[in-house]
Design a protein around this motif. Sequence first.
Motif, PDB file in Angstrom:
ATOM      1  N   ASN A  19       0.796  -1.233   0.000  1.00 50.61           N
ATOM      2  CA  ASN A  19       0.000   0.000   0.000  1.00 50.61           C
ATOM      3  C   ASN A  19       0.829   1.284   0.000  1.00 50.61           C
ATOM      4  O   ASN A  19       0.336   2.347  -0.350  1.00 50.61           O
ATOM      5  N   VAL A  20       2.055   1.191   0.479  1.00 50.13           N
ATOM      6  CA  VAL A  20       2.910   2.390   0.497  1.00 50.13           C
ATOM      7  C   VAL A  20       3.659   2.430  -0.833  1.00 50.13           C
ATOM      8  O   VAL A  20       4.615   1.687  -1.046  1.00 50.13           O
ATOM      9  N   VAL A  21       3.214   3.312  -1.717  1.00 41.12           N
ATOM     10  CA  VAL A  21       3.723   3.261  -3.090  1.00 41.12           C
ATOM     11  C   VAL A  21       4.925   4.163  -3.328  1.00 41.12           C
ATOM     12  O   VAL A  21       5.780   3.867  -4.166  1.00 41.12           O
ATOM     13  N   ASP A  22       5.017   5.262  -2.590  1.00 43.09           N
ATOM     14  CA  ASP A  22       6.112   6.214  -2.839  1.00 43.09           C
ATOM     15  C   ASP A  22       7.129   6.254  -1.695  1.00 43.09           C
ATOM     16  O   ASP A  22       8.295   6.567  -1.911  1.00 43.09           O
ATOM     17  N   GLY A  23       6.713   5.982  -0.510  1.00 41.21           N
ATOM     18  CA  GLY A  23       7.580   6.109   0.662  1.00 41.21           C
ATOM     19  C   GLY A  23       8.302   4.814   1.000  1.00 41.21           C
ATOM     20  O   GLY A  23       8.358   3.879   0.204  1.00 41.21           O
ATOM     21  N   VAL A  24       8.860   4.796   2.222  1.00 37.03           N
ATOM     22  CA  VAL A  24       9.670   3.646   2.638  1.00 37.03           C
ATOM     23  C   VAL A  24       9.080   3.050   3.921  1.00 37.03           C
ATOM     24  O   VAL A  24       8.728   3.781   4.848  1.00 37.03           O
ATOM     25  N   VAL A  25       8.990   1.730   3.949  1.00 35.55           N
ATOM     26  CA  VAL A  25       8.515   1.028   5.151  1.00 35.55           C
ATOM     27  C   VAL A  25       9.739   0.443   5.862  1.00 35.55           C
ATOM     28  O   VAL A  25      10.476  -0.352   5.281  1.00 35.55           O
ATOM     29  N   PHE A  26       9.965   0.867   7.083  1.00 35.37           N
ATOM     30  CA  PHE A  26      11.094   0.351   7.874  1.00 35.37           C
ATOM     31  C   PHE A  26      10.564  -0.651   8.902  1.00 35.37           C
ATOM     32  O   PHE A  26       9.570  -0.369   9.598  1.00 35.37           O
ATOM     33  N   THR A  27      11.251  -1.772   9.032  1.00 34.50           N
ATOM     34  CA  THR A  27      10.862  -2.734  10.074  1.00 34.50           C
ATOM     35  C   THR A  27      12.081  -3.195  10.883  1.00 34.50           C
ATOM     36  O   THR A  27      11.956  -4.078  11.726  1.00 34.50           O
ATOM     37  N   ASP A  28      13.252  -2.605  10.619  1.00 33.90           N
ATOM     38  CA  ASP A  28      14.447  -3.011  11.367  1.00 33.90           C
ATOM     39  C   ASP A  28      14.384  -2.465  12.784  1.00 33.90           C
ATOM     40  O   ASP A  28      13.840  -1.378  13.031  1.00 33.90           O
ATOM     41  N   LEU A  29      14.938  -3.248  13.702  1.00 35.37           N
ATOM     42  CA  LEU A  29      14.826  -2.930  15.134  1.00 35.37           C
ATOM     43  C   LEU A  29      15.419  -1.563  15.476  1.00 35.37           C
ATOM     44  O   LEU A  29      14.867  -0.817  16.292  1.00 35.37           O
ATOM     45  N   GLU A  30      16.534  -1.246  14.850  1.00 35.21           N
ATOM     46  CA  GLU A  30      17.192   0.019  15.169  1.00 35.21           C
ATOM     47  C   GLU A  30      16.257   1.211  14.870  1.00 35.21           C
ATOM     48  O   GLU A  30      16.062   2.090  15.709  1.00 35.21           O
ATOM     49  N   LEU A  48       7.037  -0.783  21.406  1.00 36.16           N
ATOM     50  CA  LEU A  48       7.752  -0.826  20.136  1.00 36.16           C
ATOM     51  C   LEU A  48       6.750  -0.957  18.984  1.00 36.16           C
ATOM     52  O   LEU A  48       5.892  -1.846  18.987  1.00 36.16           O
ATOM     53  N   ALA A  49       6.893  -0.053  18.028  1.00 35.49           N
ATOM     54  CA  ALA A  49       5.991  -0.112  16.867  1.00 35.49           C
ATOM     55  C   ALA A  49       6.345  -1.310  15.989  1.00 35.49           C
ATOM     56  O   ALA A  49       7.451  -1.854  16.047  1.00 35.49           O
ATOM     57  N   LEU A  50       5.389  -1.691  15.170  1.00 35.49           N
ATOM     58  CA  LEU A  50       5.597  -2.798  14.238  1.00 35.49           C
ATOM     59  C   LEU A  50       6.323  -2.320  12.984  1.00 35.49           C
ATOM     60  O   LEU A  50       7.150  -3.044  12.398  1.00 35.49           O
ATOM     61  N   ALA A  51       6.000  -1.094  12.573  1.00 37.91           N
ATOM     62  CA  ALA A  51       6.622  -0.552  11.359  1.00 37.91           C
ATOM     63  C   ALA A  51       6.692   0.961  11.455  1.00 37.91           C
ATOM     64  O   ALA A  51       5.866   1.589  12.126  1.00 37.91           O
ATOM     65  N   PHE A  52       7.684   1.507  10.764  1.00 34.97           N
ATOM     66  CA  PHE A  52       7.811   2.959  10.655  1.00 34.97           C
ATOM     67  C   PHE A  52       7.723   3.293   9.172  1.00 34.97           C
ATOM     68  O   PHE A  52       8.517   2.785   8.370  1.00 34.97           O
ATOM     69  N   VAL A  53       6.748   4.114   8.822  1.00 41.59           N
ATOM     70  CA  VAL A  53       6.565   4.457   7.406  1.00 41.59           C
ATOM     71  C   VAL A  53       6.959   5.911   7.180  1.00 41.59           C
ATOM     72  O   VAL A  53       6.385   6.815   7.787  1.00 41.59           O
ATOM     73  N   ASP A  54       7.951   6.100   6.328  1.00 41.87           N
ATOM     74  CA  ASP A  54       8.363   7.442   5.933  1.00 41.87           C
ATOM     75  C   ASP A  54       7.554   7.806   4.687  1.00 41.87           C
ATOM     76  O   ASP A  54       7.937   7.450   3.573  1.00 41.87           O
ATOM     77  N   ALA A  55       6.417   8.464   4.917  1.00 45.62           N
ATOM     78  CA  ALA A  55       5.482   8.723   3.803  1.00 45.62           C
ATOM     79  C   ALA A  55       6.015   9.814   2.886  1.00 45.62           C
ATOM     80  O   ALA A  55       6.599  10.798   3.339  1.00 45.62           O
ATOM     81  N   LYS A  56       5.794   9.621   1.594  1.00 44.58           N
ATOM     82  CA  LYS A  56       6.266  10.626   0.627  1.00 44.58           C
ATOM     83  C   LYS A  56       5.100  11.225  -0.167  1.00 44.58           C
ATOM     84  O   LYS A  56       5.314  12.069  -1.037  1.00 44.58           O
ATOM     85  N   SER A  57       3.885  10.752   0.095  1.00 47.40           N
ATOM     86  CA  SER A  57       2.735  11.261  -0.669  1.00 47.40           C
ATOM     87  C   SER A  57       1.440  11.002   0.111  1.00 47.40           C
ATOM     88  O   SER A  57       1.413  10.192   1.043  1.00 47.40           O
TER      89      SER A  57
END
Length: 464
Positions: A19-30, A48-57
């Motif tokens: 679903n995240v088409v332009d941004g980046v989905v991070f799931t690494d522990l750091e 602790l979150a499950l994912a961090f999404v750096d949205a670009k749109s």
Amino acid sequence: MAVFTAFEEQDVIADLTKNVVDGVVFTDLETLKKQSFSPRMTDADSGLALAFVDAKSSADIKGVLQTARTFHIPVITQNQFTSTVIGADGLTGAIILSTRSLNKIIEISKEDGLAVVQPGVINQALDDEARKLGMFYAPDPGSKSISGIGGNTATNAGGMSTVKYGATKDNVLGLTVILADGRELKLGGRTLKQAFSYDLTQLFVGSEGTLGIITEIIVKLLPLPIGTPMMGNAFFPDMTTLAKAVAAIRLSGVGPTMLEALDSNTIAALDQYEGTDYASESGAMLIFKIDQSTLEIEQKMNDLLTKFGAANIQVTTDPAKQAALVKLRQDMLPAVFAGQNHIMEDMALPLSKLAPMMDYIQQIGEQLGLKIYVAGHAGDGNVHPTIVWPADASEMPPQVNEALQLMFKKTLELGGTISGEHAVGMVKNQWNNLELGEDVDFLQHQIKALLDPMNLLNPKRKIN
Ligand SMILES: Cc1cc2nc3c(=O)[nH]c(=O)nc-3n(C[C@H](O)[C@H](O)[C@H](O)COP(=O)(O)OP(=O)(O)OC[C@H]3O[C@@H](n4cnc5c(N)ncnc54)[C@H](O)[C@@H]3O)c2cc1C
């Protein structure tokens, strides 16, 4: 009884990634740890979150919300992550949706006196660009150089110049917001007056990521004032006298742009931090600024300060000296926080009640044996007491909580609010009923339920 889960974490991640088409989905522990836990909280407060999404749109934001609805997963909107109230930290298993990379200044219109910006634009960056055109963006939180307009809007941030130009809410004209169900709303607009509908723009200002995701903000820009700004500092015997002087200055017509108070503990900490020697002067320091000063105003200001017993009144029109005074005020937090555990609070009082509150804070400190640093945007009746305790203490002393409870109760008793500008987050939501009363508290939950019926957006914060 065994409990079977309907889905695995990787199912959520796979859906999110789709679903995240332009941004980046991070799931690494750091990354998850860094974005889930701010230094202002403990693990017990969050998770602790499950994912961090750096949205670009906007498409990314709608995509994240689609995943959240499918799997019933909370979404924490985060911008520059400078919240002091555990407002943007992770929650266990949640998706952190960052709008920090949506950081374009879309338009600056000198003709209309406004800018259209994305939420990740840093406050200082917008102000810098506006100044190149002879304009400025007024709201100036202490975090001006590190916080974003989206976060400022979602918390209704205030600052030193709120006394003259208002808080963020007074400078927002319009918003684009995406609701939990994916609908995109355009609220308000480019006019300086708006009287058409219920004011939904203001509903979202200060909503702390609980009602929708802000993707675009139309803010007022003001012309740089003509004339010479005058700035200065003066010393009072104590904070109570200073507070009385501030109320008189505020009501005198001199039109201050800044009225900042620092108590003797804070001044001593600043002296140590900056290598200055203000502490020997007196018990409380007022820093003041008047944007369009005249000889008459300067005289009036001097008369008022003197009437309330101010000593060593210093005034300057030199931009470098003025910048040094602003820096002194901005350095207050690192100076006070250095090397000790701390909680900084944020109450606002009716102007006439600021002096009794100052008395009360001192009394509480003495009664409970606590060191309390007091500073604040005194011109708004906004006080920031900071309680400190040793860095090596394994737990917060119980007196700290007791002091906070007493100060909050006193604030409400005096007709004030326990959140002047830093918002509610996870730190003060237990106080909703006491501050708002049951009817208003309930209505707020009804509004939340209308806009976010699945309670996906920043749950456990602000009203829950
Ligand atoms: C050194 C320092 C000084 C400070 N001084 C002040 C001050 O003088 N005045 C003041 O008011 N505050 C101050 N703050 C607190 C903080 O900077 C403000 O609350 C600021 O407005 C947060 O902006 P942010 O971009 O970091 O948002 P974040 O911290 O990332 O988020 C804050 C809140 O806004 C929500 N949010 C963020 N982006 C969006 C979005 N796009 N849509 C919907 N919701 C969103 C989050 O869910 C969260 O609830 C200070 C903080 C620090 C560290």
